[in-house]
Write an enzyme that holds these catalytic residues in place. Structure first.
Site, PDB file in Angstrom:
ATOM      1  N   GLU A  75     -18.285 -16.146  31.977  1.00  0.00           N
ATOM      2  CA  GLU A  75     -19.128 -15.545  33.020  1.00  0.00           C
ATOM      3  C   GLU A  75     -20.602 -15.625  32.634  1.00  0.00           C
ATOM      4  O   GLU A  75     -20.933 -15.712  31.457  1.00  0.00           O
ATOM      5  CB  GLU A  75     -18.706 -14.094  33.260  1.00  0.00           C
ATOM      6  CG  GLU A  75     -17.263 -13.938  33.702  1.00  0.00           C
ATOM      7  CD  GLU A  75     -16.959 -14.587  35.063  1.00  0.00           C
ATOM      8  OE1 GLU A  75     -17.908 -14.831  35.839  1.00  0.00           O
ATOM      9  OE2 GLU A  75     -15.772 -14.858  35.322  1.00  0.00           O
ATOM     10  N   TYR A 235      -0.478 -28.670  47.043  1.00  0.00           N
ATOM     11  CA  TYR A 235      -0.361 -27.835  45.850  1.00  0.00           C
ATOM     12  C   TYR A 235       0.807 -28.277  44.949  1.00  0.00           C
ATOM     13  O   TYR A 235       0.636 -29.015  44.011  1.00  0.00           O
ATOM     14  CB  TYR A 235      -0.277 -26.341  46.204  1.00  0.00           C
ATOM     15  CG  TYR A 235      -0.587 -25.504  44.978  1.00  0.00           C
ATOM     16  CD1 TYR A 235      -1.871 -25.056  44.730  1.00  0.00           C
ATOM     17  CD2 TYR A 235       0.397 -25.238  44.016  1.00  0.00           C
ATOM     18  CE1 TYR A 235      -2.175 -24.366  43.552  1.00  0.00           C
ATOM     19  CE2 TYR A 235       0.103 -24.559  42.844  1.00  0.00           C
ATOM     20  CZ  TYR A 235      -1.184 -24.116  42.628  1.00  0.00           C
ATOM     21  OH  TYR A 235      -1.482 -23.450  41.461  1.00  0.00           O
ATOM     22  N   VAL A 273      -2.920 -15.054  46.849  1.00  0.00           N
ATOM     23  CA  VAL A 273      -3.925 -14.002  47.093  1.00  0.00           C
ATOM     24  C   VAL A 273      -5.287 -14.680  47.208  1.00  0.00           C
ATOM     25  O   VAL A 273      -5.420 -15.862  46.895  1.00  0.00           O
ATOM     26  CB  VAL A 273      -3.971 -12.955  45.938  1.00  0.00           C
ATOM     27  CG1 VAL A 273      -2.748 -12.065  45.929  1.00  0.00           C
ATOM     28  CG2 VAL A 273      -4.150 -13.644  44.593  1.00  0.00           C
ATOM     29  N   THR A 275      -8.669 -15.343  45.700  1.00  0.00           N
ATOM     30  CA  THR A 275      -9.459 -15.267  44.468  1.00  0.00           C
ATOM     31  C   THR A 275     -10.486 -16.390  44.542  1.00  0.00           C
ATOM     32  O   THR A 275     -10.429 -17.239  45.436  1.00  0.00           O
ATOM     33  CB  THR A 275      -8.595 -15.487  43.200  1.00  0.00           C
ATOM     34  OG1 THR A 275      -8.092 -16.825  43.228  1.00  0.00           O
ATOM     35  CG2 THR A 275      -7.462 -14.497  43.088  1.00  0.00           C
TER      36      THR A 275
HETATM   37  P1  NAD Z   1      -9.895 -16.570  39.172  1.00  0.00           P
HETATM   38  O1  NAD Z   1     -10.831 -17.645  39.600  1.00  0.00           O
HETATM   39  O2  NAD Z   1      -9.956 -15.262  39.882  1.00  0.00           O
HETATM   40  O3  NAD Z   1     -10.077 -16.260  37.602  1.00  0.00           O
HETATM   41  C1  NAD Z   1     -10.201 -17.292  36.661  1.00  0.00           C
HETATM   42  C2  NAD Z   1     -10.561 -16.693  35.312  1.00  0.00           C
HETATM   43  O4  NAD Z   1     -10.654 -17.764  34.351  1.00  0.00           O
HETATM   44  C3  NAD Z   1     -11.919 -15.967  35.277  1.00  0.00           C
HETATM   45  O5  NAD Z   1     -11.804 -14.837  34.444  1.00  0.00           O
HETATM   46  C4  NAD Z   1     -12.836 -16.988  34.610  1.00  0.00           C
HETATM   47  O6  NAD Z   1     -13.964 -16.423  33.954  1.00  0.00           O
HETATM   48  C5  NAD Z   1     -11.863 -17.599  33.614  1.00  0.00           C
HETATM   49  N1  NAD Z   1     -12.282 -18.911  33.104  1.00  0.00           N
HETATM   50  C6  NAD Z   1     -12.449 -20.068  33.785  1.00  0.00           C
HETATM   51  N2  NAD Z   1     -12.805 -21.055  32.933  1.00  0.00           N
HETATM   52  C7  NAD Z   1     -12.841 -20.514  31.691  1.00  0.00           C
HETATM   53  C8  NAD Z   1     -13.150 -21.020  30.403  1.00  0.00           C
HETATM   54  N3  NAD Z   1     -13.453 -22.302  30.193  1.00  0.00           N
HETATM   55  N4  NAD Z   1     -13.123 -20.156  29.359  1.00  0.00           N
HETATM   56  C9  NAD Z   1     -12.831 -18.845  29.529  1.00  0.00           C
HETATM   57  N5  NAD Z   1     -12.512 -18.311  30.736  1.00  0.00           N
HETATM   58  C10 NAD Z   1     -12.524 -19.149  31.801  1.00  0.00           C
HETATM   59  O7  NAD Z   1      -8.436 -17.216  39.238  1.00  0.00           O
HETATM   60  P2  NAD Z   1      -7.002 -16.666  39.706  1.00  0.00           P
HETATM   61  O8  NAD Z   1      -6.757 -17.129  41.090  1.00  0.00           O
HETATM   62  O9  NAD Z   1      -6.803 -15.259  39.338  1.00  0.00           O
HETATM   63  O10 NAD Z   1      -6.071 -17.593  38.800  1.00  0.00           O
HETATM   64  C11 NAD Z   1      -5.508 -17.185  37.568  1.00  0.00           C
HETATM   65  C12 NAD Z   1      -4.151 -17.834  37.405  1.00  0.00           C
HETATM   66  O11 NAD Z   1      -3.270 -17.312  38.423  1.00  0.00           O
HETATM   67  C13 NAD Z   1      -4.157 -19.357  37.554  1.00  0.00           C
HETATM   68  O12 NAD Z   1      -3.268 -19.923  36.640  1.00  0.00           O
HETATM   69  C14 NAD Z   1      -3.637 -19.554  38.957  1.00  0.00           C
HETATM   70  O13 NAD Z   1      -3.021 -20.811  39.150  1.00  0.00           O
HETATM   71  C15 NAD Z   1      -2.622 -18.418  39.052  1.00  0.00           C
HETATM   72  N6  NAD Z   1      -2.222 -18.050  40.427  1.00  0.00           N
HETATM   73  C16 NAD Z   1      -3.167 -17.804  41.375  1.00  0.00           C
HETATM   74  C17 NAD Z   1      -2.745 -17.529  42.663  1.00  0.00           C
HETATM   75  C18 NAD Z   1      -3.748 -17.263  43.779  1.00  0.00           C
HETATM   76  O14 NAD Z   1      -3.356 -17.232  44.947  1.00  0.00           O
HETATM   77  N7  NAD Z   1      -5.013 -17.050  43.440  1.00  0.00           N
HETATM   78  C19 NAD Z   1      -1.373 -17.458  42.981  1.00  0.00           C
HETATM   79  C20 NAD Z   1      -0.442 -17.657  41.959  1.00  0.00           C
HETATM   80  C21 NAD Z   1      -0.880 -17.967  40.678  1.00  0.00           C
END
Ligand code: NAD
Length: 393
Positions: A75, A235, A273, A275
Site C-alpha cells: 500500500e 475466469y 464480492v 473488491t
Molecule cells: P484485493 O484487491 O481486495 O486485495 C489484494 C491484497 O493483496 C491487498 O491487500 C494488496 O495490498 C495485496 N497485494 C497485492 N500485491 C501485493 C504484493 N506484491 N505484495 C504484498 N501485498 C500485495 O483482492 P481480493 O479480491 O480480496 O482477492 C484476494 C484473494 O481472494 C485472491 O486470491 C482472489 O482470487 C480471491 N477471491 C476473490 C473473490 C472476489 O470476488 N473478489 C472471490 C473469490 C476469491
C-alpha cells in the site's frame, strides 16, 4: 482538503481516511456481534491483509478468535496532497482498533513476492510470536517480480483459445454493452500463472518451515474463485483459472511438506464480492450486479466479512466443512445453488441498459465499490476538511 471520490475506470484514485476507518469498524462490529470462535487460531499471518478477503480474514482472526495478527500488503502512504491508498488507511485503522483491545497487530508493507519481505516476516514471527498457527494467502496482484530470475511477470485477464463475445457493464455509465475479448497467447498465460499461481505460496511455506516458524497443527489456505458457467470463459476456463488451477498442485505439494508439523494446506473457494481485484475483471461487474440482486431477494447475500466469518466457523475451525473431489474447501455453495444460478442465467439472457435497474442491483454494486475507498459510509462527515497525511483515525 475535502476528499472526494475520483474514479478512473475500475479504480478510485482517492481514499477517505475516516471512511476507511468506518468500514473497518463496521466489519469489526459484525464480527464482535457474532459468537466467538473458541477453537480458532491464535497467531495468524495474512498475506494481502489490507483489503477485500484478506482484511476480512484478519478482522475475523483478531476479533473473532482473539488472535495476534501479522499482516502483509502493498500500500502507498499519503504523499503531499495525495491521499494514501485505501488499504493503507485500513491497515492503520485495524492496527489502532486491535491494539486498543490488547491484541498484537503488526503490518509490513512491501512486496510479498520478494525474499526480503519474507525474511522480515520470519524475523517478526521469531521476535514477537514464536510460531504461527494459520497463514491466509490472499494476494491479488497484476505483477510479480520473480525472486530467483528477476523477471517481471505481468498477468492478463483474457480468455483462452478463441475470442469471447459477451455482454459487459460500464459501471460508471450504467450501460450494458457487448465486447469481444481477445484470447491470450501461451506466454501471457504462463505469465499469469507465474503471478497468481501457487509458486509464491510454496515459497512462503518453504521459507517459514525452514525457519521453524510453523506451529504443530499449522494450517494454510489460499483463496480462489470458480464461479458459474457465465463467467467461466473469462475466469475459470481463462488465464486466471489456469493460475488458480495451479493452486491445487501447490496445495498438494505444501500438504506433503507439512507432515512433520501435522499441517494442512487447502485451496478455499469463495463467493464473488466487490473488491479492487474483482472490479478489474470484465463481465464480473455485470454478473455481480445480477447475482447480488438475486441473492438479496433470496436472503443469501454476503459481503467479505459475513462470508469469511462463515468460513472460520464452518469449514476452517468448525465441524461442517464442504470439501470437493479435488480437496478444496467450498464456501461458494450459496452462490452456485441452482435456485440462484437459474435465476441469474434467466436475467442474464435478457438484461440490457434499459432493464438493468429492475433486474440487477447496480446501486448496491456501486455502493460496495465506493465503500472500498471509504466513501458512502454512514456517520462520516464528507464535507470535513482533512489532512490526508494524518493517521489520526
Ligand atoms: P484485493 O484487491 O481486495 O486485495 C489484494 C491484497 O493483496 C491487498 O491487500 C494488496 O495490498 C495485496 N497485494 C497485492 N500485491 C501485493 C504484493 N506484491 N505484495 C504484498 N501485498 C500485495 O483482492 P481480493 O479480491 O480480496 O482477492 C484476494 C484473494 O481472494 C485472491 O486470491 C482472489 O482470487 C480471491 N477471491 C476473490 C473473490 C472476489 O470476488 N473478489 C472471490 C473469490 C476469491
Amino acid at each position: 482538503m475535502i476528499i472526494k471520490p475520483r474514479i478512473r475506470g475500475f479504480i478510485c484514485t482517492t481514499a477517505h481516511p475516516l471512511g476507511c476507518a468506518a468500514n473497518v469498524d463496521a466489519q469489526i462490529g459484525y464480527v464482535t456481534g457474532q459468537v466467538g470462535i473458541a477453537d480458532g487460531p491464535k497467531r495468524v499471518l495474512v498475506l494481502g491483509a489490507s483489503g477485500g478477503y484478506g482484511l476480512a480474514s484478519r478482522i475475523v482472526a483478531a476479533f473473532g478468535c482473539g488472535a495476534s495478527t501479522l499482516g502483509v500488503s502493498f500500500e502507498r502512504p499519503p504523499r503531499d496532497s495525495r491521499t494514501a491508498t485505501a488499504g493503507w488507511y485500513n491497515n492503520h485503522a485495524f492496527q489502532a482498533r486491535a491494539t486498543a483491545q490488547g491484541l498484537y497487530a503488526k503490518t509490513l508493507d512491501g512486496d510479498a513476492f520478494s525474499d526480503e519481505l519474507k525474511q522480515q516476516v520470519i524475523d517478526a514471527i521469531a521476535a514477537d510470536l514464536g510460531q504461527i498457527d494459520l497463514l491466509v494467502y490472499s494476494l491479488a496482484s497484476p505483477v510479480r517480480q520473480h525472486p530467483r530470475t528477476g523477471e517481471l511477470h505481468r498477468s492478463v485477464i483474457k480468455p483462452l483459445g478463441e475470442t469471447f463475445h459477451v455482454k459487459t457493464l460500464n459501471v460508471d455509465k450504467g450501460i450494458v454493452h457487448e465486447v469481444d475479448l481477445e484470447p491470450a497467447d501461451k506466454a501471457e498465460t504462463e505469465a499469469t500463472v507465474a503471478v497468481m499461481g501457487g509458486e509464491d505460496w510454496e515459497y512462503w511455506i518453504n521459507a517459514l518451515a525452514e525457519a521453524g516458524s510453523l506451529a504443530n497443527g499449522f494450517r494454510t489456505v489460499s483463496y480462489t474463485y470458480i464461479g458459474s458457467e457465465l463467467t467461466w470463459p473469462i475466469y475459470w476456463h481463462a488465464t486466471l483459472g489456469k493460475a488458480k488451477e495451479d493452486l491445487d498442485r501447490a496445495a498438494a505439494a505444501i500438504s506433503a511438506r507439512l507432515g512433520d508439523v501435522d499441517g494442512t494446506a487447502q485451496v478455499t473457494v469463495l463467493k464473488a464480492v466487490v473488491t479492487q481485484a474483482s472490479s478489474a475483471i470484465p463481465v464480473v461487474p455485470l454478473y455481480n450486479t445480477l447475482l447480488f440482486a438475486v441473492m438479496k431477494d433470496q436472503g443469501s447475500h454476503e459481503g467479505c466479512i459475513e462470508h469469511v466469518y462463515r468460513l472460520f466457523v464452518s469449514g476452517l475451525y468448525g465441524a461442517s466443512s464442504e470439501i470437493d473431489d479435488v480437496g478444496r474447501l467450498r464456501l461458494d455453495g450459496w452462490e452456485l445453488a441452482s435456485v440462484v444460478q437459474d435465476e441469474v442465467l434467466r436475467r442474464w439472457s435478457v438484461v440490457c441498459t434499459e432493464n438493468l435497474e429492475e433486474l440487477g442491483d447496480l446501486e448496491g454494486f456501486r455502493a460496495d465499490f465506493l465503500r472500498l475507498f471509504g466513501f458512502g459510509m454512514e456517520g462520516v462527515d464528507y464535507t470535513a476538511d482533512l489532512d490526508p497525511m494524518s493517521s489520526e483515525l
